[in-house]
Design a protein around this motif. Structure first.
Motif, PDB file in Angstrom:
ATOM      1  N   GLY A  23      -7.227  57.736  32.066  1.00 39.20           N
ATOM      2  CA  GLY A  23      -7.197  56.307  31.803  1.00 39.20           C
ATOM      3  C   GLY A  23      -7.851  55.901  30.500  1.00 39.20           C
ATOM      4  N   LYS A  24      -8.253  56.858  29.686  1.00 38.81           N
ATOM      5  CA  LYS A  24      -8.932  56.566  28.432  1.00 38.81           C
ATOM      6  C   LYS A  24      -8.020  56.846  27.230  1.00 38.81           C
ATOM      7  N   VAL A  25      -8.329  56.171  26.116  1.00 40.28           N
ATOM      8  CA  VAL A  25      -7.641  56.417  24.848  1.00 40.28           C
ATOM      9  C   VAL A  25      -8.670  56.988  23.870  1.00 40.28           C
ATOM     10  N   TYR A  26      -8.336  58.091  23.253  1.00 41.77           N
ATOM     11  CA  TYR A  26      -9.252  58.772  22.332  1.00 41.77           C
ATOM     12  C   TYR A  26      -8.730  58.667  20.896  1.00 41.77           C
ATOM     13  N   ARG A  27      -9.636  58.325  19.986  1.00 44.55           N
ATOM     14  CA  ARG A  27      -9.294  58.317  18.568  1.00 44.55           C
ATOM     15  C   ARG A  27      -9.625  59.692  17.986  1.00 44.55           C
ATOM     16  N   LEU A  28      -8.660  60.300  17.327  1.00 49.57           N
ATOM     17  CA  LEU A  28      -8.822  61.628  16.747  1.00 49.57           C
ATOM     18  C   LEU A  28      -8.765  61.555  15.227  1.00 49.57           C
ATOM     19  N   ARG A  29      -9.232  62.617  14.606  1.00 52.90           N
ATOM     20  CA  ARG A  29      -9.039  62.776  13.167  1.00 52.90           C
ATOM     21  C   ARG A  29      -8.502  64.172  12.898  1.00 52.90           C
ATOM     22  N   LEU A  30      -7.417  64.253  12.146  1.00 57.59           N
ATOM     23  CA  LEU A  30      -6.853  65.535  11.726  1.00 57.59           C
ATOM     24  C   LEU A  30      -7.048  65.665  10.216  1.00 57.59           C
ATOM     25  N   SER A  31      -7.626  66.779   9.819  1.00 53.90           N
ATOM     26  CA  SER A  31      -7.910  66.985   8.392  1.00 53.90           C
ATOM     27  C   SER A  31      -7.552  68.410   7.986  1.00 53.90           C
ATOM     28  N   ASN A  32      -7.748  68.714   6.698  1.00 55.72           N
ATOM     29  CA  ASN A  32      -7.400  70.023   6.152  1.00 55.72           C
ATOM     30  C   ASN A  32      -5.923  70.354   6.434  1.00 55.72           C
ATOM     31  N   ILE A  33      -5.072  69.380   6.176  1.00 58.22           N
ATOM     32  CA  ILE A  33      -3.635  69.523   6.436  1.00 58.22           C
ATOM     33  C   ILE A  33      -2.991  70.351   5.325  1.00 58.22           C
ATOM     34  N   PRO A  34      -2.261  71.419   5.675  1.00 60.97           N
ATOM     35  CA  PRO A  34      -1.640  72.278   4.658  1.00 60.97           C
ATOM     36  C   PRO A  34      -0.761  71.483   3.686  1.00 60.97           C
ATOM     37  N   GLY A  87      -7.062  66.756   1.015  1.00 61.69           N
ATOM     38  CA  GLY A  87      -7.773  65.490   0.986  1.00 61.69           C
ATOM     39  C   GLY A  87      -7.176  64.404   1.865  1.00 61.69           C
ATOM     40  N   ARG A  88      -5.986  64.617   2.415  1.00 63.05           N
ATOM     41  CA  ARG A  88      -5.365  63.610   3.275  1.00 63.05           C
ATOM     42  C   ARG A  88      -5.821  63.803   4.719  1.00 63.05           C
ATOM     43  N   GLU A  89      -5.934  62.714   5.435  1.00 61.09           N
ATOM     44  CA  GLU A  89      -6.345  62.747   6.835  1.00 61.09           C
ATOM     45  C   GLU A  89      -5.458  61.823   7.660  1.00 61.09           C
ATOM     46  N   LEU A  90      -5.382  62.109   8.948  1.00 61.30           N
ATOM     47  CA  LEU A  90      -4.646  61.278   9.883  1.00 61.30           C
ATOM     48  C   LEU A  90      -5.555  60.933  11.058  1.00 61.30           C
ATOM     49  N   TYR A  91      -5.334  59.755  11.628  1.00 67.55           N
ATOM     50  CA  TYR A  91      -6.176  59.286  12.728  1.00 67.55           C
ATOM     51  C   TYR A  91      -5.327  58.901  13.941  1.00 67.55           C
ATOM     52  N   PRO A  92      -4.749  59.878  14.616  1.00 67.86           N
ATOM     53  CA  PRO A  92      -3.908  59.603  15.785  1.00 67.86           C
ATOM     54  C   PRO A  92      -4.732  59.230  17.014  1.00 67.86           C
ATOM     55  N   ARG A 148       0.033  59.467  19.801  1.00 66.87           N
ATOM     56  CA  ARG A 148       0.627  58.590  18.798  1.00 66.87           C
ATOM     57  C   ARG A 148      -0.018  58.864  17.444  1.00 66.87           C
ATOM     58  N   MET A 149       0.803  59.009  16.422  1.00 69.06           N
ATOM     59  CA  MET A 149       0.265  59.333  15.095  1.00 69.06           C
ATOM     60  C   MET A 149       1.056  58.613  14.007  1.00 69.06           C
ATOM     61  N   GLY A 150       0.345  57.846  13.189  1.00 73.42           N
ATOM     62  CA  GLY A 150       0.932  57.162  12.050  1.00 73.42           C
ATOM     63  C   GLY A 150       0.090  57.408  10.814  1.00 73.42           C
ATOM     64  N   SER A 151       0.345  56.652   9.770  1.00 76.01           N
ATOM     65  CA  SER A 151      -0.338  56.894   8.493  1.00 76.01           C
ATOM     66  C   SER A 151      -1.526  55.971   8.263  1.00 76.01           C
ATOM     67  N   ARG A 152      -1.783  55.043   9.197  1.00 78.63           N
ATOM     68  CA  ARG A 152      -2.881  54.099   8.991  1.00 78.63           C
ATOM     69  C   ARG A 152      -4.235  54.817   8.994  1.00 78.63           C
ATOM     70  N   ILE A 153      -5.072  54.484   8.037  1.00 79.30           N
ATOM     71  CA  ILE A 153      -6.417  55.035   7.963  1.00 79.30           C
ATOM     72  C   ILE A 153      -7.399  53.890   7.749  1.00 79.30           C
ATOM     73  N   PRO A 154      -8.624  54.016   8.226  1.00 75.53           N
ATOM     74  CA  PRO A 154      -9.600  52.938   8.031  1.00 75.53           C
ATOM     75  C   PRO A 154     -10.028  52.857   6.567  1.00 75.53           C
ATOM     76  N   LEU A 155     -10.179  51.631   6.057  1.00 72.35           N
ATOM     77  CA  LEU A 155     -10.617  51.442   4.676  1.00 72.35           C
ATOM     78  C   LEU A 155     -12.076  51.854   4.515  1.00 72.35           C
ATOM     79  N   GLU A 156     -12.825  51.743   5.598  1.00 72.09           N
ATOM     80  CA  GLU A 156     -14.218  52.193   5.622  1.00 72.09           C
ATOM     81  C   GLU A 156     -14.531  52.663   7.028  1.00 72.09           C
ATOM     82  N   ILE A 157     -15.635  53.362   7.179  1.00 72.54           N
ATOM     83  CA  ILE A 157     -15.990  53.883   8.498  1.00 72.54           C
ATOM     84  C   ILE A 157     -16.300  52.724   9.438  1.00 72.54           C
ATOM     85  N   PRO A 158     -15.533  52.552  10.518  1.00 67.83           N
ATOM     86  CA  PRO A 158     -15.773  51.438  11.445  1.00 67.83           C
ATOM     87  C   PRO A 158     -17.095  51.590  12.182  1.00 67.83           C
TER      88      PRO A 158
END
Length: 243
Positions: A109-120, A124-129, A216-226
């Motif tokens: 019943g929970k939603v988890y925010r993830l961060r994926l980094s070191n993408i081949p 320097g790009r990251e995703l936050y699914p 769910r994964m899109g390209s939106r990233i936070p402008l600063e650390i929330p």
């Protein structure tokens, strides 16, 4: 089906033998269904699927969640299968810290925010699914880690998201009484099906089994650390990391 016992099984053993699958939907984008098993109530016809975290899912898990009946004490093992080198982190109070393992225990019943980094090929790009956990596997006691819910994330998925597409993967447990006609010898992580962008992926998965999780994964990233209390983190639910 080939590769499965034909003798009657109790529900715990049956869930362990059945296949986890995924359906993939892309919104440009992309949508994927990932297979697991068991019937679930279908979404009412005529509804329009909007693949964002604020849209409620349907079925028995939605009712249980609304009534507060989900077992919050249980941490369902979930394995993220990622391209080599990709690092994963789950949001916690002090931000994101890369995990040493891709196997986590997540609450229902929970939603988890993830961060994926070191993408081949995308230094320097990251995703936050996000990963929404909806159901648990019924496994023999003491063998829970042998049968995790598996979320397959491919290089193609990452590249689609980086190109501003929205990729959704619905992981479901296959219903033995309405199996998908595919080769049962295929690896679990390869049982994925592309779904047309006009189709509700959750409803499509519910036709074949019990929905376990929605990625769910899109390209939106936070402008600063929330801040830790930001809605971006969905309340920072508890989790475990398994070696």
């Amino acid at each position: 089906m080939d590769g499965f016992s034909k003798a009657p099984l109790d529900s715990a053993k049956r869930d362990c033998l059945f296949r986890l699958c995924q359906m993939k939907w892309t919104l440009f984008g992309s949508f994927i269904l990932m297979l697991l098993t068991q019937p679930v109530f279908a979404q009412p016809s005529g509804t329009h699927y909007l693949p964002v975290e604020t849209v409620p899912v349907t079925g028995e898990f939605a009712l249980a969640k609304a009534l507060g009946q989900m077992d919050q004490s249980y941490f369902q093992p979930v394995r993220f299968n990622l391209p080599e080198g990709v690092e994963i982190a789950i949001a916690q109070t002090d931000g994101f810290i890369n995990a040493e393992s891709n196997l986590f225990g997540l609450q229902l019943g929970k939603v988890y925010r993830l961060r994926l980094s070191n993408i081949p090929f995308y230094e320097g790009r990251e995703l936050y699914p996000t990963l929404e956990m909806l159901n648990r596997m019924k496994t023999p006691e003491g063998r829970e880690l042998e049968f995790p819910v598996q979320v397959e994330i491919t290089q193609e998925d990452l590249e689609l998201a980086l190109k501003s597409c929205l990729v959704t993967r619905v992981v479901f447990l296959e219903n033995s009484y309405n199996p998908i006609p595919i080769d049962s010898t295929l690896p679990v992580t390869r049982l994925s099906f592309d779904v047309n962008g006009s189709i509700n992926p959750v409803s499509a998965a519910e036709q074949y089994g019990k929905v376990m999780a929605i990625f769910r994964m899109g390209s939106r990233i936070p402008l600063e650390i929330p801040a830790a209390n930001s809605p971006f983190y969905f309340g920072l639910p508890s989790y475990m990391i398994f070696k």
